[in-house]
Structures are given as C-alpha cells and as structure tokens.
Design an enzyme around this catalytic site. Structure first.
Site, PDB file in Angstrom:
ATOM      1  N   GLU A  21      13.198   2.288  29.308  1.00 48.97           N
ATOM      2  CA  GLU A  21      12.619   1.826  30.488  1.00 48.97           C
ATOM      3  C   GLU A  21      11.029   1.742  29.639  1.00 48.97           C
ATOM      4  OE1 GLU A  21      12.169  -1.519  31.375  1.00 48.97           O
ATOM      5  OE2 GLU A  21      10.049  -1.136  31.196  1.00 48.97           O
ATOM      6  N   GLY A  31      -1.613 -25.032  29.752  1.00 51.78           N
ATOM      7  CA  GLY A  31       0.057 -25.152  30.149  1.00 51.78           C
ATOM      8  C   GLY A  31       0.406 -25.378  31.815  1.00 51.78           C
ATOM      9  N   GLY A  32       0.660 -27.145  31.992  1.00 52.15           N
ATOM     10  CA  GLY A  32       0.335 -27.005  33.337  1.00 52.15           C
ATOM     11  C   GLY A  32       2.233 -27.181  33.581  1.00 52.15           C
ATOM     12  N   GLY A  33       2.614 -26.142  33.239  1.00 51.29           N
ATOM     13  CA  GLY A  33       4.007 -25.272  33.489  1.00 51.29           C
ATOM     14  C   GLY A  33       4.164 -24.381  34.828  1.00 51.29           C
ATOM     15  N   GLU A  58      -2.455 -29.750  29.840  1.00 50.71           N
ATOM     16  CA  GLU A  58      -1.235 -29.751  29.953  1.00 50.71           C
ATOM     17  C   GLU A  58      -0.595 -31.273  28.450  1.00 50.71           C
ATOM     18  OE1 GLU A  58       2.282 -29.072  30.342  1.00 50.71           O
ATOM     19  OE2 GLU A  58       2.600 -29.882  29.020  1.00 50.71           O
ATOM     20  N   HIS A  79      19.908 -29.486  64.131  1.00 52.47           N
ATOM     21  CA  HIS A  79      18.262 -30.770  64.392  1.00 52.47           C
ATOM     22  C   HIS A  79      17.171 -29.683  65.353  1.00 52.47           C
ATOM     23  CE1 HIS A  79      15.821 -34.123  64.530  1.00 52.47           C
ATOM     24  NE2 HIS A  79      15.814 -33.706  65.913  1.00 52.47           N
TER      25      HIS A  79
HETATM   26  P1  NAI Z   1       6.748 -23.176  30.780  1.00 57.22           P
HETATM   27  O1  NAI Z   1       7.224 -23.200  29.705  1.00 57.22           O
HETATM   28  O2  NAI Z   1       6.840 -23.434  32.736  1.00 57.22           O
HETATM   29  O3  NAI Z   1       5.152 -24.115  31.155  1.00 57.22           O
HETATM   30  C1  NAI Z   1       4.733 -24.431  29.904  1.00 57.22           C
HETATM   31  C2  NAI Z   1       3.752 -25.749  30.022  1.00 57.22           C
HETATM   32  O4  NAI Z   1       2.904 -25.293  29.079  1.00 57.22           O
HETATM   33  C3  NAI Z   1       4.518 -26.376  29.314  1.00 57.22           C
HETATM   34  O5  NAI Z   1       4.172 -27.683  30.684  1.00 57.22           O
HETATM   35  C4  NAI Z   1       4.259 -27.072  28.045  1.00 57.22           C
HETATM   36  O6  NAI Z   1       4.307 -28.674  27.565  1.00 57.22           O
HETATM   37  C5  NAI Z   1       2.801 -26.503  28.371  1.00 57.22           C
HETATM   38  N1  NAI Z   1       1.933 -26.594  27.058  1.00 57.22           N
HETATM   39  C6  NAI Z   1       2.514 -25.488  25.660  1.00 57.22           C
HETATM   40  N2  NAI Z   1       1.337 -25.660  24.714  1.00 57.22           N
HETATM   41  C7  NAI Z   1       0.699 -26.187  24.997  1.00 57.22           C
HETATM   42  C8  NAI Z   1      -0.637 -25.890  25.074  1.00 57.22           C
HETATM   43  N3  NAI Z   1      -0.687 -25.804  23.448  1.00 57.22           N
HETATM   44  N4  NAI Z   1      -1.717 -27.206  25.334  1.00 57.22           N
HETATM   45  C9  NAI Z   1      -1.233 -27.541  26.926  1.00 57.22           C
HETATM   46  N5  NAI Z   1      -0.122 -27.473  27.674  1.00 57.22           N
HETATM   47  C10 NAI Z   1       0.644 -26.678  26.209  1.00 57.22           C
HETATM   48  O7  NAI Z   1       5.840 -22.025  30.606  1.00 57.22           O
HETATM   49  P2  NAI Z   1       5.136 -20.848  31.748  1.00 57.22           P
HETATM   50  O8  NAI Z   1       4.513 -21.790  32.777  1.00 57.22           O
HETATM   51  O9  NAI Z   1       3.750 -20.449  30.923  1.00 57.22           O
HETATM   52  O10 NAI Z   1       5.918 -20.082  32.200  1.00 57.22           O
HETATM   53  C11 NAI Z   1       6.985 -19.522  31.968  1.00 57.22           C
HETATM   54  C12 NAI Z   1       8.270 -18.731  31.830  1.00 57.22           C
HETATM   55  O11 NAI Z   1       8.204 -18.590  33.402  1.00 57.22           O
HETATM   56  C13 NAI Z   1       9.159 -19.504  32.769  1.00 57.22           C
HETATM   57  O12 NAI Z   1      10.125 -20.014  31.347  1.00 57.22           O
HETATM   58  C14 NAI Z   1       8.998 -19.805  34.183  1.00 57.22           C
HETATM   59  O13 NAI Z   1      10.963 -20.418  33.841  1.00 57.22           O
HETATM   60  C15 NAI Z   1       9.393 -18.805  34.447  1.00 57.22           C
HETATM   61  N6  NAI Z   1       8.675 -18.569  35.498  1.00 57.22           N
HETATM   62  C16 NAI Z   1       9.323 -19.120  36.543  1.00 57.22           C
HETATM   63  C17 NAI Z   1       8.927 -18.800  37.896  1.00 57.22           C
HETATM   64  C18 NAI Z   1      10.000 -19.708  38.800  1.00 57.22           C
HETATM   65  O14 NAI Z   1      10.747 -19.191  39.230  1.00 57.22           O
HETATM   66  N7  NAI Z   1       9.379 -19.794  39.831  1.00 57.22           N
HETATM   67  C19 NAI Z   1       7.306 -19.232  38.221  1.00 57.22           C
HETATM   68  C20 NAI Z   1       6.359 -18.140  36.800  1.00 57.22           C
HETATM   69  C21 NAI Z   1       7.475 -18.367  35.561  1.00 57.22           C
END
Ligand code: NAI
Length: 467
Positions: free
Chosen positions: A35, A179-181, A202, A439
């Site tokens: 690591e 990015g609204g992910g 987004e 419940h």
């Molecule tokens: P994500 O893939 O969830 O979301 C990225 C978002 O950015 C998408 O909605 C996409 O359409 C948008 N996007 C891409 N290019 C863009 C642009 N040029 N302008 C505006 N919007 C754009 O990725 P995120 O949120 O960065 O998370 C990364 C990874 O980490 C994911 O694979 C996720 O599963 C993981 N993660 C999981 C969590 C959980 O399980 N609670 C919490 C945080 C992250």
C-alpha cells in the site's frame, strides 16, 4: 537482488485489497499486501466513512432546525458549524477504522509493504525503494481516482475534488457542484445543512440518472425545497475567475457564481499499478471476467479498478472471489462474483436506496407489477417526522419474481439489505407480501408495497381490481 517469494501478492489496501489479502491468508497462502498510502483506500479515507461522519453532523443540524415542530424549545435557535471540529471528529473515526484494518492484516498473518507497488511482469512486482517480490498469483486492487474533464478553469484555486472538500476549514457561502451523481447529491445535502447555498450542474436531463426516476425526482424536490438551484441538462463550458468569485459558464448560456466548486463527475480506475505490462483495459478500467481474472492468467483485479460496480461492498465480494479463485487448484472450482443483488445507497437525508432494476429497465424487459407504499401512510415514518418518501417494489407479472426495490426514507440503507437478501433467495412478491413485519417499523412498507403489487394492501385505499 533478493526477491521475496509469496503465494499471493496484493497491490492496494482498500476494501478490495485488504479483503483479498485476508481471504488468501485464511486459505493458507503466504500473502503480502503493498500500500502506497493509508490503509483503507477511498472508502475509509476519502469516501464512505468520512462522508457519513460529516453527514451525521449535517443531519443533526437539520434535525435541530426542525426541533420546534416537535415541541422542543431552544432559546437561541441559531445553529452553526465549527468545521475544524467537524473535520476532527471525521478524522477520529477514519483513524479508528484504518488502524482496525492494519490490526486485521497483522492478525491474519499478512505481511505489509508500505510503498508504491508496480507490476513488472506476470508473477513479479516492484515495491518503490524496497526491491522486488514474486508470487504465483497477483491481485491488483489499485482502486480508482476522480475523473478529469478537459474544461478550462478546472485548474483554478477553489475548484475542489471530493477529497479536498472533506478537509475544508469553513463551509463556503456558495458551493457549486459539477455532477449530480452520488457524490454531488451527498455533498449538496451536507453543505446545505452547513449553511452553503448550493447549485448543482448536471449534464444529463436529471440528477441521479442511474437511480429510479421517481427516486431521483423526489431527491431533486427535497434539494430544491432546501434552497438548492439545480441546472440539469446543461454542461459546464468553462470556469472563469470573477471579482471575488468563480463564474461557471454553462452550455445554455447561464452563468453561476460560486465561492468554491466541487467536481464530482464520476471516477475511473487507477491503473498506475499495472506498470508497462500489457493487461487489457477499456476506458480506464481493467477488463476482468466473472472470476475477476484479467487478460493475463494468474492476475486478478477486483474492486474499483475494474469499474464493474464502484462500491465498497461490491469490492468485498469481488475481492473474496478473486482470492478464492487465485488459490483454486489449476483453475478448477473457480467461482463467479455474483453482483446481481448488490444494493446501492445515496446517503442523502432521507436516504435513497435501490437494488435490482429501475422501473424503466424492468418495463423494457416485459410486463411488470408495480407496488408502491407512501411513507405518509407509515406510522413509524410519521412518528419520526420523515414521511415524504416511499417504498416501491417491482415484480415480474407472470411469476412474481422481485425485479427491483426502491426506497426513499429513514433507514432506507438498512432496509435495502432485506430486499437484496430476499431477491438473492428468489423470494417472490407473493411470499414477501405474507411475511409479517414488526409494527411500527419503516420496513413494514416493504411488505405493504409487495402487497400493493398484488392489489392486496390493506393500509391503502382500494384501487379498481384490488382484493
Ligand atoms: P457518479 O457516476 O455517481 O455521478 C457523476 C455525475 O456527473 C453523473 O450524473 C454524470 O451525468 C455527471 N456528469 C458527468 N460529466 C459531467 C459534466 N461535464 N458536467 C456536468 N455533469 C456531468 O459519480 P460520482 O458522484 O463522482 O461518484 C463516483 C463513484 O463513487 C461512483 O461510482 C459511486 O458509485 C461511488 N460513490 C458511492 C457512494 C455510495 O455508495 N453512497 C458515495 C459516493 C461515491
């Protein structure tokens, strides 16, 4: 030069790497793990755990703000955030868990190299400054890194990654999120509670594009009701330095001013551990088969590095599978990593969770039964004052097989595990509707939604055709 010999060598000490090493060791293999940074990877150091610690702080602020509605008198209702103290608490939790991983590795007899590991050839790696090590089987669990965009202005001071934002000394007055992910939504909720004015940009037509449309729409409404400005369907063209602010220029001509900008547009595999060895990759991810083996026999790559599902719990499953397969005699008795019922959660408040297909995906495959129970009709959700969400169950019309479950509400992250377990055990919607749930609990809504699929939900008004 002395080359240390092992049965299994693992690069990466995140959820995939440390679980693969522990499993290999438990199976009797002489195992070492390399690591370059802190143990625990993204999940423990920069992802799941630190964000959930800050999220709890944010949730408390949100609850305190609503205390008057529950008859709690707070004579001075002003609540503000002490960011250094919040960050300190986050670091305390992270430290506890990362040292726990170190103890687990030691207790399992895994040898630890601190340094950057790099593949030299099949069966051989270099550890920066410490020479070489060899093993019949290699497990590359190098994880992932934030995706980058070739957009002007992203190099400006004040443009942050999801790692930078975790250690901020103060909440910015205006935070723009690209990015609204998952990360975007979780950070929006956290910093909204900390007092930041949030804007989300987004590119796709809606936030949380990979979640069920109803879930995404509800979270959108909740963010907006708390003051967020959401620009969906608009791409970021550039960021300009303004007078005391950063100005985001969007493809629809809109200009959003902000004090800080978070870029969370997805992640790609961190392929630096591959060195110059020609392992097949695609779009920044290592290609693996269902056995987690790469294009080179004897080299496995579980976790974020293969991009199959970038979730810590999926990494645990892939890593355990990789270790078992690495030690399967002559490739016999190899196991597939079954990722069909891996739940996913957005840790917003309320939480949003899902397993299986979205309604759109399910309906594309054939006729679907849709059962939905609004938490406005659930006693526990009403009692705790968080009844805006729902539980939705999707089932195959012919046989009643559960195809997907979607939950927005308190405890969604826990309840989704019940749904995933039932789906893995192939329990039908008919059977789920018959399982007595305690419940009052929020999870009864899962049973009620299953009953609604069949027109049998007694806690909802009858619809035409209900029994
Ligand atoms: P994500 O893939 O969830 O979301 C990225 C978002 O950015 C998408 O909605 C996409 O359409 C948008 N996007 C891409 N290019 C863009 C642009 N040029 N302008 C505006 N919007 C754009 O990725 P995120 O949120 O960065 O998370 C990364 C990874 O980490 C994911 O694979 C996720 O599963 C993981 N993660 C999981 C969590 C959980 O399980 N609670 C919490 C945080 C992250």
């Amino acid at each position: 030069m002395d080359v240390k010999e092992y049965d299994v060598l693992v690069i990466g000490g995140g959820p995939a790497g440390y679980i693969a090493a522990i499993k290999a060791s438990r199976l009797g293999a002489k195992t070492a793990l390399v690591e370059k940074d802190e143990l625990g990877g993204t999940c423990l150091n920069r992802g799941c755990i630190p964000t959930k610690t800050l999220l709890k702080t944010a949730e408390l602020i949100h609850e305190i703000a609503g205390a008057a509605g529950r008859g709690i008198i707070i004579s001075d209702p002003r609540v503000s955030i002490d960011m250094p103290a919040a960050v300190k608490e986050k670091n305390r939790v992270v430290k506890k868990l990362t040292s726990g991983v170190a103890s687990l590795l030691t207790a399992n007899g895994v040898e630890l190299f601190r340094g950057e590991g790099r593949l030299l050839a099949p069966g051989r790696i270099a550890v920066a400054g410490q020479g070489e090590a060899a093993a019949k089987k290699l497990i590359l669990a190098g994880g992932s890194q934030a995706a980058r965009l070739p957009i002007p202005g992203l190099e400006l001071p004040g443009v942050l990654t999801s790692t930078d934002i975790l250690d901020m000394e103060e909440a910015p007055p205006r935070l723009a999120i690209i990015g609204g992910g998952v990360i975007g939504v979780e950070m929006a909720m956290i910093f909204q509670a900390f007092g930041s004015k949030i804007s989300i940009v987004e590119a796709l037509p809606r936030i949380l594009p990979f979640m069920d449309a109803e879930t995404a729409a509800l979270i959108h409404r909740i963010l907006q009701s708390r003051g967020a400005e959401i620009s969906a369907g608009a791409g970021l063209v550039r960021i300009e330095k303004g007078d005391g602010s950063l100005n985001l220029v969007l493809s629809d001509g809109k200009v959003l001013p902000a004090d800080k900008v978070l870029v969370s547009i997805g992640r790609t595999g961190d392929l630096s551990c591959l060195g110059d060895v020609a392992i097949k990759t695609e779009k920044g991810k290592v290609l693996v088969n269902d056995y987690m083996e790469t294009s080179i026999p004897g080299i496995f790559a579980p976790g974020d590095i293969n991009g199959k599902k970038m979730l810590a719990h999926a990494a645990f499953k892939m890593a355990e599978t990789a270790a078992v397969n690495a030690l399967a005699a002559d490739g016999r008795d190899m196991r597939k990593a079954d990722l069909r019922f891996v739940p996913s959660v957005v840790y917003s408040f309320p939480e949003a969770a899902a397993v299986g297909l979205t309604q759109e995906e399910a309906e594309r495959e054939g006729p679907v039964l849709v059962g939905k129970f609004p938490l406005a009709a659930n006693g526990k959700a009403l009692a705790v004052g968080d009844a805006g969400g729902f539980v939705k169950v999707l089932a195959d019309k012919k046989y009643g097989a559960i195809l997907g479950v979607h939950i927005v509400g308190p405890g969604a992250a826990e309840i989704i595990n019940e749904a995933a377990s039932l789906m893995a055990m192939e329990i039908t919607v008919h059977e789920l509707a018959e399982i007595t749930h305690g419940h009052p609990t929020v999870s009864e809504a899962l049973m009620e939604a299953a009953a609604d699929c069949l027109g049998r939900c007694l806690h909802l008004p009858p619809k035409k055709g209900d029994r």
